[in-house]
Write a protein that holds these residues in place. Structure first.
Motif, mmCIF file in Angstrom:
data_model
loop_
_atom_site.group_PDB
_atom_site.id
_atom_site.type_symbol
_atom_site.label_atom_id
_atom_site.label_comp_id
_atom_site.label_asym_id
_atom_site.label_seq_id
_atom_site.Cartn_x
_atom_site.Cartn_y
_atom_site.Cartn_z
ATOM 1 N N GLY A 1 -3.051 -7.910 -3.078
ATOM 2 C CA GLY A 1 -2.490 -6.605 -2.766
ATOM 3 C C GLY A 1 -1.035 -6.639 -2.361
ATOM 4 O O GLY A 1 -0.558 -5.720 -1.698
ATOM 5 N N TYR A 2 -0.326 -7.719 -2.720
ATOM 6 C CA TYR A 2 1.113 -7.860 -2.471
ATOM 7 C C TYR A 2 1.457 -7.881 -0.980
ATOM 8 O O TYR A 2 2.544 -7.476 -0.571
ATOM 9 C CB TYR A 2 1.889 -6.728 -3.181
ATOM 10 N N ASP A 3 0.554 -8.410 -0.158
ATOM 11 C CA ASP A 3 0.798 -8.417 1.287
ATOM 12 C C ASP A 3 2.038 -9.221 1.661
ATOM 13 O O ASP A 3 2.824 -8.810 2.530
ATOM 14 C CB ASP A 3 -0.430 -8.927 2.037
ATOM 15 N N ALA A 4 2.242 -10.370 1.022
ATOM 16 C CA ALA A 4 3.409 -11.198 1.345
ATOM 17 C C ALA A 4 4.706 -10.498 0.943
ATOM 18 O O ALA A 4 5.716 -10.571 1.659
ATOM 19 C CB ALA A 4 3.299 -12.558 0.653
ATOM 20 N N LEU A 5 4.690 -9.813 -0.186
ATOM 21 C CA LEU A 5 5.877 -9.076 -0.631
ATOM 22 C C LEU A 5 6.230 -7.975 0.360
ATOM 23 O O LEU A 5 7.399 -7.788 0.723
ATOM 24 C CB LEU A 5 5.623 -8.483 -2.020
ATOM 25 N N VAL A 6 5.229 -7.242 0.809
ATOM 26 C CA VAL A 6 5.470 -6.161 1.770
ATOM 27 C C VAL A 6 6.108 -6.715 3.044
ATOM 28 O O VAL A 6 7.073 -6.151 3.574
ATOM 29 C CB VAL A 6 4.155 -5.422 2.090
#
Length: 605
Positions: free
Chosen positions: A372-377
């Motif tokens: 869910g793109y947590d690191a990107l966020v």
């Protein structure tokens, strides 16, 4: 047989001269293996559904919003559905991300600003390195002159143990910041040290005598002072609340910093039992050294406060590096997210004929999507904090990255594509939430789709006098324009020939036609002027008159510096990359006639 294209592996590409280059079958196979591809398999499915206001939906969706409100989405995403990250309820729970599609971009934007390598901008008050107090004081000067912002080189954290990495573009973490930038005298409780602080400060000020920034020596004096302050005046309730709010990410980073002080900055060289952040050994060390873990968390709180103070003096634009150190805090804390057997770089082009290897492991795009793109966020939120905007280094990396097998050469690489639509949607959401604009560094070999998407997403381009064929009056409006960058010649270095001489003296191949071409561009703008200061002034006057929404002047040019901050393709033994301070104290530079004339030009009124 695995279809490489389904996994984003691009087995061929066109180089800067238009030639078709094919990646070796061995490199393609290694990339597929690193991505987790199995024979005939597909990438893992996404864990988040991304929609935009007005999008149609083919079946009803029950969601609980971030604010705890229950909504039913039918037909299309209506105005009652807020932007953000929501929970899908029902038989197939998941995440719904509602993105505005476009980044924040204020109407009528027309600003001039400064590019600041903060480590280099030392004042008489500095302890061997430019700090956030210097940035605040510079911001007050620039704001009083009517200038609009400061573009900072990355302030991200380096491992806190010698040898401390000099490059701001090779951090140990993109989420946390470097405590070497703290102004010690501004730390709460510093006054308690009295004579001890005066003694340590004298040692810090003495480091200004050498033009080369010695980060190892700076760390010794600053961490000594900070340790003494923490012991004499322990952090209070405000810090503890902030620390709790940061969650597990801060605790892991602070634990890494504590372990790095004991075992070095590359976790691959630690005792094996400490290489896994979830191991009982790591938990035991964190308990035994809880005071030092708290200390490193406190340093991050201090940076947060001082950065906010600098941003109050002058709007700041941050800079997001393309990656992190392979043995650093971010990789240690989340190894499964990285393709550790590869590093990111660039194939050979007209200005870097041997290509570049940036020694940074890439994110695995399919694991990033599956989570869910947590690191990107998290990385984007850190970059937008206290900022009017963010420059994304090598923005092409949002679309594809050039993967080089670790230990290989830049000619051995392969392009791997990323889920750009999703990434751009999340970038737009975080930009709008922060009220901060986005600039994409789109220099070098750029696919047409990159600039098409940047325009569609309200991401400003990045244009240089050195590279543009036309006069500044022809530069695009939706751009941040500059004369040069940290990787390219300064105006004085190019005009006087010092830059070419430096390349030859250290054995770097000189692109003679390329240098002649950009010098001719500068000569046209200079209009017959000969003295470096006059050429610098006329170049920036032409730039400031361009249609570009943002223009930026470098402090190196204001100081008539002849050396590049960074010489791509070299090591510290050949060139003092990221270690050259400005040749005079910041106070003297800002009082100089050239700096004051440039500040007036950057007012753009």
């Amino acid at each position: 047989m695995t279809d490489a294209r389904r996994w984003g592996v691009q087995s061929e590409y066109h180089d800067a001269s238009g030639r078709l280059i094919e990646a070796s079958p061995e490199t393609v196979a290694a990339a597929l293996s690193a991505l987790g591809a199995r024979d005939g398999g597909e990438p893992p499915p996404p864990s988040a559904l991304i929609l935009h206001p007005g999008d149609g939906v083919d079946h009803p969706i029950e969601v609980e919003t971030e604010d705890g409100v229950s909504l039913r989405i039918e037909g299309r995403v209506g105005d009652d559905v807020p932007l953000g990250y929501h929970r899908i309820e029902g038989a197939r729970p998941g995440t719904l991300i509602v993105s505005p599609r476009r980044c924040h971009l204020p109407a009528g934007l027309h600003l001039g600003g400064w590019a600041v390598q903060l480590y280099a901008a030392r004042s008489e008050s500095s302890w061997g390195i430019g700090d956030l107090g210097d940035l605040r004081e510079f911001g007050e000067w620039a704001a009083a002159a009517g200038d609009g912002f400061a573009l900072l080189s990355p302030l991200n954290a380096a491992a806190p143990t010698p040898p401390i990495e000099a490059s701001p573009y090779l951090p140990t973490s993109r989420r946390w910041r470097n405590p070497l930038f703290l102004r010690i005298e501004d730390v709460p409780g510093a006054e308690v040290l009295g004579a001890d602080l005066e003694r340590i400060a004298r040692a810090g000020h003495a480091l200004n005598a050498e033009r080369t920034v010695d980060r190892d020596a700076v760390a010794i004096v600053k961490l000594d002072a900070l340790t003494r302050i923490a012991e004499a005046s322990p952090p209070g309730t405000e810090f503890r609340r902030w620390r709790h709010a940061q969650g597990e990410s801060l605790e892991r980073f602070a634990t890494f910093a504590m372990l790095a002080e004991q075992h070095g900055g590359d976790f691959h060289e630690w005792p094996e039992k400490l290489r896994d952040p979830y191991s009982p050994a790591v938990r035991g060390e964190a308990r035994r050294s809880r005071a030092r873990v708290a200390f490193h968390a406190w340093l991050q709180w201090l940076i947060e406060r001082q950065l906010a103070g600098a941003a109050a003096a002058l709007p700041l634009m941050t800079d997001l590096p393309i990656g992190v150190e392979p043995g650093g805090a971010d990789v240690w804390a989340d190894r499964d997210l990285f393709a550790a057997d590869f590093s990111v770089g660039a194939p050979p082009d007209l200005f870097n004929t041997v290509g570049q290897d940036w020694a940074q492991p890439p994110w695995n795009p399919w694991r990033l999507r599956a989570r869910g793109y947590d690191a990107l966020v998290a990385v984007l939120r850190a970059g937008f904090a206290h900022a009017m905007g963010m420059r994304i280094d090598h923005v092409m990396g949002l679309f594809r990255l050039y993967w080089i097998p670790r230990g290989g050469s830049p000619t051995d690489g392969v392009f791997v594509r990323y889920p750009a639509d999703d990434i751009l949607d999340i970038l737009a959401l975080e930009s709008v939430r922060a009220g901060a604009l986005v600039v994409g560094e789109d220099l070098g070999t750029v696919e047409p789709v990159v600039r098409e998407q940047m325009a569609a997403r309200d991401i400003l381009s990045y244009r240089l006098l050195w590279f543009e064929e036309g006069e500044p009056s022809t530069f695009p409006e939706r751009a941040m324009s500059a004369v040069t960058t940290h990787d390219l010649p300064t105006v004085a270095g190019l005009w006087r020939g010092d830059d070419v001489e430096a390349q030859r003296s250290i054995g770097v191949p000189v692109n003679e036609p390329g240098i002649a071409e950009i010098r001719e561009r500068l000569a046209r703008v200079a209009g017959g002027r000969e003295q470096p200061a006059e050429v610098i002034e006329t170049a920036y006057a032409a730039l400031a008159a361009s249609p570009s929404m943002l223009v930026v002047a470098s402090l190196e040019d204001a100081a008539e510096v002849v050396e590049r901050p960074n010489m791509p393709g070299t090591t510290a033994e050949r060139w003092p990359n990221w270690r050259l301070a400005l040749p005079q104290p910041l106070e003297d530079l800002l009082a100089s006639p050239l700096a004051q004339r440039l500040a007036e030009i950057l007012r753009r009124t």
